[in-house]
Design a protein around this motif. Sequence first.
Motif, short mmCIF file in Angstrom:
data_model
loop_
_atom_site.label_atom_id
_atom_site.label_comp_id
_atom_site.label_asym_id
_atom_site.label_seq_id
_atom_site.Cartn_x
_atom_site.Cartn_y
_atom_site.Cartn_z
N PRO A 290 -18.98 -7.87 21.03
CA PRO A 290 -18.47 -7.56 19.69
C PRO A 290 -18.75 -8.65 18.63
N GLU A 291 -19.15 -9.86 19.07
CA GLU A 291 -19.33 -10.94 18.10
C GLU A 291 -20.48 -10.64 17.15
N LEU B 230 -20.06 -10.50 12.95
CA LEU B 230 -20.80 -11.35 12.03
C LEU B 230 -21.79 -10.56 11.18
N ARG B 231 -22.47 -9.61 11.79
CA ARG B 231 -23.40 -8.78 11.02
C ARG B 231 -22.65 -7.98 9.97
N GLY C 263 -9.40 -11.62 8.23
CA GLY C 263 -10.59 -11.74 9.06
C GLY C 263 -11.87 -11.35 8.40
N ALA C 264 -11.86 -11.19 7.06
CA ALA C 264 -13.06 -10.72 6.37
C ALA C 264 -13.88 -11.87 5.80
N SER C 265 -13.70 -13.06 6.32
CA SER C 265 -14.44 -14.21 5.81
C SER C 265 -15.20 -14.88 6.94
N LEU C 266 -16.34 -15.43 6.59
CA LEU C 266 -17.10 -16.24 7.52
C LEU C 266 -16.57 -17.67 7.49
N THR D 212 -25.59 -17.97 9.43
CA THR D 212 -25.99 -16.70 8.82
C THR D 212 -26.96 -16.92 7.68
N SER D 213 -26.72 -17.94 6.86
CA SER D 213 -27.59 -18.20 5.72
C SER D 213 -28.97 -18.66 6.17
#
Length: 407
Positions: free
Chosen positions: A85-86, A90-91, A224-227, A235-236
Motif C-alpha cells: 500500500p505504500e 505516495l503516488r 494524512g494528506a501531506s508528504l 518524490t520531487s
Amino acid sequence: MSADTLFRRITDYAHRADPYPLYAELREAGVARQGDGSYLVGNYHDIAALLHDPRISSDRRNRATPDGTGAGEDLPPSFIGLDDPEHHRLRGLAMRSFGPPHTPDRVDSLQGEMARIVADLLDGFRDRDRIDIVDDFAYPLPVTVICRLLGVPTEDEPQFRGWSDAIVSGFDPTPGEDPAERARAASEARKAMGLYLGELAERRRGHPSDDMLSAFVTGGAEAGASLTPLEIMTTSVLLLIAGHETTVNLITNGVLTLLRHPGQLARLRDDPALMPQAVEELLRYEPPVQMLPQRTPLTDIEVAGVTVPKGSPLILVLASGNRDPKRFDDPDRFDPAREDNQHLGFGGGIHSCFGAPLARLEAQIALTGLLRHLDGPRLVEDPPPYRSSPVLRGPRHLLVERDRAGA
C-alpha cells in the motif's frame, strides 16, 4: 546464439541503434533465463499480464540476491520502486497536485505555455542550416516544462542536468560491469538533488505559489494528506527526472522515425490532426523506455510454461512486446494511423507512467511545431550516436540539415 546470452547482447552498446532483431529472438525463446539467474520476458501478452500481477514486486529489496544498485543510498526509494500500500499512498499524494480529481486542469492549462516554448526554441534556430534535435529542441522543452510545474528556477537547470545524468547511469543494467561506482555516483547525485529540491520546497512553505512543490508542502485538509520532508525529496527527484528524460527520447525518437519515413512526415505535416494518433504509434514503434529491469516475483510463478523462482530478477522488455506479431499486425511497420494500438509504451498496471498525459501533450505540440517549421530536413548521420542506457534508449545527438524555413 544461445538465448541465455540475450540480455548481454541486448545491453551491448553495439546493438543500441537496432535492438529489434534481438527482441524477435527473445519472443521466439518465450521466457529466456540468463546466465546470471535473471529472466527476460518479451511477448506482449505475458508482459501485460505480469504488469497487472500482484505477485510481482517493484521493490528491489525483495530480490533473493541483492543487485547492489541500491547499496549506500542516502534516500529511501521513491514510489516507483515500492509496492502497495505504500506505493498507492505516495503516488496518490503526488497525483493530488498533478491531475484529477484535485487538480484536473494542471496539464491542460500548460498547452499555451508549451506552444510558446516550442515557438521560442524554433525561432532560436530559424537561420541555422544544421541543428541538433536533442540539444536544441528535445531536451530544452521538457526541462522547461517540468521546472515550471515543480517550481524550479530554470537558471538552475545546468546543475540538475549533471545530477540527472548520473542518476540515469545508475539504472544501467549492462552485465559484465562492476555497478559499485555507478551506484555510488547515482546515490550521491540523488542525495544532492533531493537536498536541493527539499530546501526549495521548504522555502515555499511560508510563501506558496502555483507549483507542485508548494502543493507538496501545504498538503491537504484531511489527515494524512501531506508528504513528509523526506518524501517530498524522493518524490520531487523522481518527477524531475522522469518528467524530462523519457520525453526527450520520445521527441527525438519521433523525429528520427519521421525522417526515416518521409511519406508519413509529409502526411502529418499536411494533416496535423493525426498527430495524437501518431504519437501513440511512436510510443509503440520506438518507445523511450525499452524495458523494466527491476521486477521481482514474490512467489514462484509460471510464465509461458517456465517457472520463475521467487526473488529472481524479472526483466520485462516492453519494446519487444510492442513489436509482437501476435498482438499487432505488421508490427515492424510504422503506421501513424494505426488502429487498436494498446501499446506498452507507458507500462501498465499500478505502475503505469504517472506523467503520461504530460508526455503525450508535449510530444504532440513539439512534433507539430517542428514539422511546420522545418523545410527539407535531412539526417546528417544514420544511425545517430545513441545514449549509453539500454533502458532509456534514444539518440544522444540527432543532427539535421535543413533548408531555411520559408515562414
